[in-house]
Design a protein around this motif. Sequence first.
Motif, PDB file in Angstrom:
ATOM      1  N   VAL A  84       1.061  -1.051   0.342  1.00 45.16           N
ATOM      2  CA  VAL A  84       0.070  -0.152   0.043  1.00 45.16           C
ATOM      3  C   VAL A  84       0.977   1.414  -0.050  1.00 45.16           C
ATOM      4  N   LEU A  85       1.999   1.303   0.822  1.00 46.85           N
ATOM      5  CA  LEU A  85       2.845   2.466   0.667  1.00 46.85           C
ATOM      6  C   LEU A  85       3.802   2.369  -0.491  1.00 46.85           C
ATOM      7  N   LYS A  86       3.893   1.837  -1.099  1.00 48.08           N
ATOM      8  CA  LYS A  86       4.992   1.503  -2.295  1.00 48.08           C
ATOM      9  C   LYS A  86       3.965   2.723  -3.408  1.00 48.08           C
ATOM     10  N   LYS A  87       2.683   2.742  -2.949  1.00 53.91           N
ATOM     11  CA  LYS A  87       2.039   2.853  -4.268  1.00 53.91           C
ATOM     12  C   LYS A  87       1.416   4.502  -3.952  1.00 53.91           C
ATOM     13  N   ALA A  88       1.492   4.520  -4.502  1.00 52.40           N
ATOM     14  CA  ALA A  88       0.923   6.537  -4.643  1.00 52.40           C
ATOM     15  C   ALA A  88       0.101   6.142  -3.606  1.00 52.40           C
ATOM     16  N   ASN A  89      -0.371   7.607  -2.200  1.00 51.74           N
ATOM     17  CA  ASN A  89      -1.199   7.601  -1.209  1.00 51.74           C
ATOM     18  C   ASN A  89      -1.307   8.730  -0.436  1.00 51.74           C
ATOM     19  N   GLU A  90      -2.541   8.468   0.731  1.00 51.66           N
ATOM     20  CA  GLU A  90      -2.358   9.653   1.124  1.00 51.66           C
ATOM     21  C   GLU A  90      -2.311   9.200   2.753  1.00 51.66           C
ATOM     22  N   ILE A  91      -1.699   8.568   3.108  1.00 50.10           N
ATOM     23  CA  ILE A  91      -1.537   7.770   4.322  1.00 50.10           C
ATOM     24  C   ILE A  91      -1.098   8.867   5.615  1.00 50.10           C
ATOM     25  N   ASP A  92      -2.072   9.282   6.368  1.00 56.27           N
ATOM     26  CA  ASP A  92      -1.267  10.293   7.656  1.00 56.27           C
ATOM     27  C   ASP A  92      -0.550   9.371   9.075  1.00 56.27           C
ATOM     28  N   LEU A  93      -1.242   7.681   9.018  1.00 57.41           N
ATOM     29  CA  LEU A  93      -0.447   7.226  10.377  1.00 57.41           C
ATOM     30  C   LEU A  93      -0.479   6.020   9.755  1.00 57.41           C
ATOM     31  N   VAL A  94       0.050   5.280  10.150  1.00 55.71           N
ATOM     32  CA  VAL A  94       0.760   3.779  10.001  1.00 55.71           C
ATOM     33  C   VAL A  94      -0.094   3.260  11.768  1.00 55.71           C
ATOM     34  N   ILE A  95      -0.687   2.472  12.252  1.00 53.37           N
ATOM     35  CA  ILE A  95      -1.194   1.644  13.082  1.00 53.37           C
ATOM     36  C   ILE A  95      -1.041   0.510  12.968  1.00 53.37           C
ATOM     37  N   ILE A 101      -5.596  22.648  -6.070  1.00 54.13           N
ATOM     38  CA  ILE A 101      -4.370  22.578  -6.886  1.00 54.13           C
ATOM     39  C   ILE A 101      -3.280  22.097  -5.298  1.00 54.13           C
ATOM     40  N   GLU A 102      -3.381  22.988  -4.650  1.00 54.58           N
ATOM     41  CA  GLU A 102      -2.619  22.604  -3.176  1.00 54.58           C
ATOM     42  C   GLU A 102      -2.720  20.860  -2.790  1.00 54.58           C
ATOM     43  N   HIS A 103      -3.317  20.454  -2.720  1.00 55.55           N
ATOM     44  CA  HIS A 103      -3.223  19.135  -2.597  1.00 55.55           C
ATOM     45  C   HIS A 103      -2.945  18.590  -3.065  1.00 55.55           C
ATOM     46  N   VAL A 104      -2.990  19.277  -4.750  1.00 55.58           N
ATOM     47  CA  VAL A 104      -2.121  17.793  -5.662  1.00 55.58           C
ATOM     48  C   VAL A 104      -0.690  18.171  -5.574  1.00 55.58           C
ATOM     49  N   ARG A 110       4.744  14.055  -1.676  1.00 59.21           N
ATOM     50  CA  ARG A 110       5.054  13.058  -0.931  1.00 59.21           C
ATOM     51  C   ARG A 110       5.169  11.672  -1.949  1.00 59.21           C
ATOM     52  N   ASN A 111       4.594  11.648  -2.861  1.00 56.21           N
ATOM     53  CA  ASN A 111       4.550  10.252  -3.559  1.00 56.21           C
ATOM     54  C   ASN A 111       5.519  11.061  -4.896  1.00 56.21           C
ATOM     55  N   ALA A 112       7.095  11.716  -4.702  1.00 55.87           N
ATOM     56  CA  ALA A 112       7.764  12.152  -5.737  1.00 55.87           C
ATOM     57  C   ALA A 112       8.423  10.694  -6.618  1.00 55.87           C
ATOM     58  N   SER A 113       8.549   9.430  -5.304  1.00 58.22           N
ATOM     59  CA  SER A 113       9.370   8.754  -6.229  1.00 58.22           C
ATOM     60  C   SER A 113       8.699   7.183  -6.571  1.00 58.22           C
ATOM     61  N   ARG A 114       6.936   7.574  -6.553  1.00 61.80           N
ATOM     62  CA  ARG A 114       6.017   7.028  -6.982  1.00 61.80           C
ATOM     63  C   ARG A 114       5.424   7.062  -8.573  1.00 61.80           C
ATOM     64  N   LYS A 115       4.549   6.464  -8.705  1.00 66.75           N
ATOM     65  CA  LYS A 115       4.288   6.786 -10.063  1.00 66.75           C
ATOM     66  C   LYS A 115       2.815   6.883  -9.786  1.00 66.75           C
ATOM     67  N   VAL A 116       2.835   8.166 -10.001  1.00 65.65           N
ATOM     68  CA  VAL A 116       1.763   9.066 -10.083  1.00 65.65           C
ATOM     69  C   VAL A 116       0.359   9.621 -10.961  1.00 65.65           C
ATOM     70  N   SER A 117      -0.247   9.427 -11.886  1.00 58.02           N
ATOM     71  CA  SER A 117      -1.210   8.838 -12.698  1.00 58.02           C
ATOM     72  C   SER A 117      -2.073  10.616 -12.724  1.00 58.02           C
ATOM     73  N   ASP A 139      -4.425   9.297 -10.608  1.00 60.01           N
ATOM     74  CA  ASP A 139      -4.790   9.482  -9.113  1.00 60.01           C
ATOM     75  C   ASP A 139      -4.774  10.353  -8.643  1.00 60.01           C
ATOM     76  N   ALA A 140      -3.768  11.579  -9.100  1.00 64.16           N
ATOM     77  CA  ALA A 140      -4.190  12.706  -8.220  1.00 64.16           C
ATOM     78  C   ALA A 140      -5.409  13.758  -8.580  1.00 64.16           C
ATOM     79  N   GLY A 141      -5.897  13.390  -9.462  1.00 56.77           N
ATOM     80  CA  GLY A 141      -8.054  14.294  -9.702  1.00 56.77           C
ATOM     81  C   GLY A 141      -8.453  13.129  -8.685  1.00 56.77           C
ATOM     82  N   ASP A 142      -7.941  11.941  -9.162  1.00 55.81           N
ATOM     83  CA  ASP A 142      -9.783  10.909  -7.518  1.00 55.81           C
ATOM     84  C   ASP A 142      -9.313  11.989  -5.932  1.00 55.81           C
ATOM     85  N   ALA A 143      -8.120  12.343  -5.949  1.00 56.68           N
ATOM     86  CA  ALA A 143      -7.182  13.203  -4.277  1.00 56.68           C
ATOM     87  C   ALA A 143      -8.143  13.847  -3.895  1.00 56.68           C
ATOM     88  N   VAL A 144      -8.500  14.638  -5.682  1.00 51.60           N
ATOM     89  CA  VAL A 144      -9.368  15.524  -4.867  1.00 51.60           C
ATOM     90  C   VAL A 144     -10.508  15.676  -5.305  1.00 51.60           C
TER      91      VAL A 144
END
Length: 250
Positions: free
Chosen positions: A50-61, A146-149, A155-162, A165-170
């Motif tokens: 999960v973490l190796k893909k583009a994500n918006e995880i704020d916390l891992v428990i 746009i700031e969110h994107v 945060r996901n600079a080292s991952r493949k982000v389409s 992906d970014a559109g879905d985030a907002v």
Amino acid sequence: MKTKKAGNSQPRRKEILLVDDDDIFREEFAQCFDGYRIIQAANGTDALSVLKKANEIDLVIMDVRMPVMDGLTLLGKIKELCPELATIVATGYSSKEVVLKALRGQANDFIEKPFDIEKTRSIIEKVLNSGAKGYRSDSSDNAGKIEHVKEFLGRNASRKVSLKDAGDAVCISPKYLSRLFLEHVGVGFNEYKLKLKMKEAMGLLAQTSYNVDQVSEKLGYQNTESFIRQFKKLSGRTPSEYRRKLSTKK
């Protein structure tokens, strides 16, 4: 996908990746903390996927005792992959040594199982508000989106982000995001994303002993030559030349 009108978006819910091999515990936790978006993983290997893909995880428990990969091992790998990501270790048995190992491993805090709901909520809120890396933008208008994107891409600079992906985030369509991004940022989505990736590459070349192949792999390139070509196009030097130039300045 229909574009939401400005002002209609709800504040983004914080995302928690819950890693535990107990299905019942995960479901109960999700029900108790439905104010957060809970993403579930049954073991450490699944969590890393999960973490190796583009994500918006704020916390891992993460639970300590799990098959495949225990929680302390997972904690170490998270700190390598996402050093600033907030983490909480859950332990089902009171062991001072386990807690100390977790905190030495840079976990932000720990909770004990069976957990006290209000105490756990307090710990989660404390960790999320402590300054650990997360998304803080208000995405209720186009500038906020746009700031969110931009945060999402950073945060996901080292991952493949389409663009999708970014559109879905907002919650807007890729086509609309492409136009909106150019209007607000002044450069296209892909150009901005590439500049972020090359900035991260420069940091890795300056601050680590990784060779060029390792830097290329860490940034998600399958072909090192492609990485070298893009790096030279943006910086004017190959990665090796850039590193040599840095060494002469020391």
